[in-house]
Design a protein around this motif. Sequence first.
Motif, PDB file in Angstrom:
ATOM      1  N   PHE A  76     -23.139 -28.698 -20.324  1.00 12.29           N
ATOM      2  CA  PHE A  76     -21.339 -28.752 -19.670  1.00 12.29           C
ATOM      3  C   PHE A  76     -21.183 -28.539 -18.301  1.00 12.29           C
ATOM      4  O   PHE A  76     -20.345 -28.645 -17.658  1.00 12.29           O
ATOM      5  N   ASN A  77     -22.447 -28.433 -17.492  1.00 13.07           N
ATOM      6  CA  ASN A  77     -22.488 -28.116 -16.258  1.00 13.07           C
ATOM      7  C   ASN A  77     -22.686 -29.576 -15.640  1.00 13.07           C
ATOM      8  O   ASN A  77     -23.728 -30.358 -16.176  1.00 13.07           O
ATOM      9  N   PRO A  78     -22.061 -30.217 -14.662  1.00 14.49           N
ATOM     10  CA  PRO A  78     -20.869 -29.822 -13.732  1.00 14.49           C
ATOM     11  C   PRO A  78     -19.461 -30.055 -14.374  1.00 14.49           C
ATOM     12  O   PRO A  78     -18.563 -29.881 -13.488  1.00 14.49           O
ATOM     13  N   ALA A  79     -19.324 -30.671 -15.430  1.00 18.27           N
ATOM     14  CA  ALA A  79     -17.925 -30.970 -15.980  1.00 18.27           C
ATOM     15  C   ALA A  79     -17.091 -29.981 -16.139  1.00 18.27           C
ATOM     16  O   ALA A  79     -15.870 -30.332 -16.113  1.00 18.27           O
ATOM     17  N   TYR A  80     -17.485 -28.733 -16.347  1.00 16.44           N
ATOM     18  CA  TYR A  80     -16.828 -27.449 -16.588  1.00 16.44           C
ATOM     19  C   TYR A  80     -17.008 -26.376 -15.668  1.00 16.44           C
ATOM     20  O   TYR A  80     -18.215 -26.259 -15.160  1.00 16.44           O
ATOM     21  N   ASN A  81     -16.315 -25.597 -15.384  1.00 17.63           N
ATOM     22  CA  ASN A  81     -16.383 -24.313 -14.695  1.00 17.63           C
ATOM     23  C   ASN A  81     -16.813 -23.440 -16.006  1.00 17.63           C
ATOM     24  O   ASN A  81     -15.998 -23.579 -16.936  1.00 17.63           O
ATOM     25  N   LEU A  82     -17.754 -22.514 -15.866  1.00 18.11           N
ATOM     26  CA  LEU A  82     -18.447 -22.091 -16.815  1.00 18.11           C
ATOM     27  C   LEU A  82     -18.660 -20.422 -16.702  1.00 18.11           C
ATOM     28  O   LEU A  82     -18.829 -20.041 -15.508  1.00 18.11           O
ATOM     29  N   GLU A  83     -18.306 -19.870 -17.920  1.00 18.33           N
ATOM     30  CA  GLU A  83     -18.756 -18.319 -17.764  1.00 18.33           C
ATOM     31  C   GLU A  83     -19.271 -18.152 -19.170  1.00 18.33           C
ATOM     32  O   GLU A  83     -19.016 -18.605 -20.155  1.00 18.33           O
ATOM     33  N   VAL A  84     -20.249 -17.066 -19.281  1.00 19.95           N
ATOM     34  CA  VAL A  84     -20.850 -16.658 -20.271  1.00 19.95           C
ATOM     35  C   VAL A  84     -20.541 -15.213 -20.807  1.00 19.95           C
ATOM     36  O   VAL A  84     -20.542 -14.440 -19.930  1.00 19.95           O
ATOM     37  N   ALA A  85     -20.346 -14.809 -21.810  1.00 23.87           N
ATOM     38  CA  ALA A  85     -20.260 -13.372 -22.474  1.00 23.87           C
ATOM     39  C   ALA A  85     -21.310 -13.228 -23.577  1.00 23.87           C
ATOM     40  O   ALA A  85     -21.641 -14.341 -24.363  1.00 23.87           O
ATOM     41  N   TYR A  86     -22.040 -12.383 -23.663  1.00 29.58           N
ATOM     42  CA  TYR A  86     -23.256 -12.136 -24.465  1.00 29.58           C
ATOM     43  C   TYR A  86     -22.682 -11.356 -25.836  1.00 29.58           C
ATOM     44  O   TYR A  86     -23.904 -10.987 -26.615  1.00 29.58           O
ATOM     45  N   ASN A  87     -21.823 -10.810 -26.064  1.00 29.02           N
ATOM     46  CA  ASN A  87     -21.160 -10.379 -27.435  1.00 29.02           C
ATOM     47  C   ASN A  87     -19.764 -10.517 -27.640  1.00 29.02           C
ATOM     48  O   ASN A  87     -19.009 -11.100 -26.427  1.00 29.02           O
ATOM     49  N   GLY A  88     -19.082 -10.177 -28.701  1.00 24.47           N
ATOM     50  CA  GLY A  88     -17.723 -10.437 -28.916  1.00 24.47           C
ATOM     51  C   GLY A  88     -16.925  -9.654 -27.943  1.00 24.47           C
ATOM     52  O   GLY A  88     -16.029 -10.006 -27.716  1.00 24.47           O
ATOM     53  N   ARG A  89     -17.401  -8.537 -27.919  1.00 28.44           N
ATOM     54  CA  ARG A  89     -16.373  -7.324 -26.946  1.00 28.44           C
ATOM     55  C   ARG A  89     -16.412  -8.017 -25.801  1.00 28.44           C
ATOM     56  O   ARG A  89     -15.153  -8.081 -25.197  1.00 28.44           O
ATOM     57  N   GLN A  90     -17.272  -8.344 -25.053  1.00 21.36           N
ATOM     58  CA  GLN A  90     -17.558  -9.037 -23.661  1.00 21.36           C
ATOM     59  C   GLN A  90     -16.752 -10.222 -23.622  1.00 21.36           C
ATOM     60  O   GLN A  90     -15.950 -10.566 -22.812  1.00 21.36           O
ATOM     61  N   GLY A  91     -16.770 -10.904 -24.563  1.00 22.76           N
ATOM     62  CA  GLY A  91     -16.098 -12.314 -24.907  1.00 22.76           C
ATOM     63  C   GLY A  91     -14.558 -11.925 -24.799  1.00 22.76           C
ATOM     64  O   GLY A  91     -13.752 -12.749 -24.181  1.00 22.76           O
ATOM     65  N   ILE A  92     -14.011 -11.080 -25.566  1.00 25.14           N
ATOM     66  CA  ILE A  92     -12.638 -10.820 -25.492  1.00 25.14           C
ATOM     67  C   ILE A  92     -12.194 -10.264 -24.130  1.00 25.14           C
ATOM     68  O   ILE A  92     -11.073 -10.885 -23.590  1.00 25.14           O
ATOM     69  N   ASP A  93     -12.687  -9.378 -23.622  1.00 24.49           N
ATOM     70  CA  ASP A  93     -12.543  -8.962 -22.315  1.00 24.49           C
ATOM     71  C   ASP A  93     -12.419 -10.063 -21.281  1.00 24.49           C
ATOM     72  O   ASP A  93     -11.508  -9.985 -20.508  1.00 24.49           O
ATOM     73  N   LYS A  94     -13.578 -10.938 -21.153  1.00 27.85           N
ATOM     74  CA  LYS A  94     -13.446 -12.113 -20.156  1.00 27.85           C
ATOM     75  C   LYS A  94     -12.197 -12.948 -20.576  1.00 27.85           C
ATOM     76  O   LYS A  94     -11.997 -13.687 -19.477  1.00 27.85           O
ATOM     77  N   ALA A  95     -12.014 -13.200 -21.793  1.00 32.33           N
ATOM     78  CA  ALA A  95     -11.064 -14.235 -22.277  1.00 32.33           C
ATOM     79  C   ALA A  95      -9.565 -13.775 -21.670  1.00 32.33           C
ATOM     80  O   ALA A  95      -8.816 -14.606 -21.144  1.00 32.33           O
ATOM     81  N   ILE A  96      -9.432 -12.477 -21.886  1.00 34.22           N
ATOM     82  CA  ILE A  96      -8.010 -11.905 -21.376  1.00 34.22           C
ATOM     83  C   ILE A  96      -7.853 -11.810 -19.895  1.00 34.22           C
ATOM     84  O   ILE A  96      -6.979 -12.250 -19.343  1.00 34.22           O
ATOM     85  N   SER A  97      -8.962 -11.679 -19.067  1.00 34.80           N
ATOM     86  CA  SER A  97      -8.901 -11.267 -17.695  1.00 34.80           C
ATOM     87  C   SER A  97      -9.112 -13.033 -16.978  1.00 34.80           C
ATOM     88  O   SER A  97      -8.560 -13.203 -16.155  1.00 34.80           O
ATOM     89  N   MET A  98      -9.664 -14.051 -17.599  1.00 31.86           N
ATOM     90  CA  MET A  98      -9.818 -15.107 -17.015  1.00 31.86           C
ATOM     91  C   MET A  98      -8.978 -16.091 -17.446  1.00 31.86           C
ATOM     92  O   MET A  98      -8.633 -17.339 -16.839  1.00 31.86           O
TER      93      MET A  98
END
Length: 190
Positions: A76-98
């Motif tokens: 999906f690079n370069p069509a999207y700006n990308l962020e990766v989280a490696y577990n569900g807790r980190q994913g929730i935190d990144k989704a809420i902040s970003m």
Amino acid sequence: RISVHSELGTGSEFTVALPVTRQKPIKPTAPEIFTPAVSPAPDKPFLQEVKTKEGNPLMLIVEDNSDLARYLVNSFNPAYNLEVAYNGRQGIDKAISMIPDIIITDVMMPEKDGFELCGHLKQHKLTSHIPIIMLTARVDADSRLTGLRRGADAYLEKPFLQEELETRIQALLVQRQRLQAYYLSKAGLA
């Protein structure tokens, strides 16, 4: 070259000789399907080589398998700006902040699984509108229904067809844009 040696009553012996060349492999014509091997999340993120581009949608990939996370980033690079989280807790935190435009998540992950991530984000006022696609090896009907009941917008089994994933992402993003335009026009802002 194939040769067969046989004596009556002793069995058969086959010899197969395959030529080895150092030519470039032939590119397959079948659709690309990704089947990840099991590997842990990397110690260091690999997004340094990913360039962000203004105006591109932000995709959050929540995946504990580093091979699959890297594959998705490369796909999906370069069509999207990308962020990766490696577990569900980190994913929730990144989704809420970003507040990404779309989320692709695994189901089976440490700390919080994909069902918990999906349920939490779909209940949160800042993230309830974000489309979530679940990729998983859990393909039984109960797992699919659990994902959909928690608010997943799509549920794809691994190995997945890359073209199907891309098509689902595009359809969800277009649907979201249409809803935004509709509500802005209703509010007199468009």
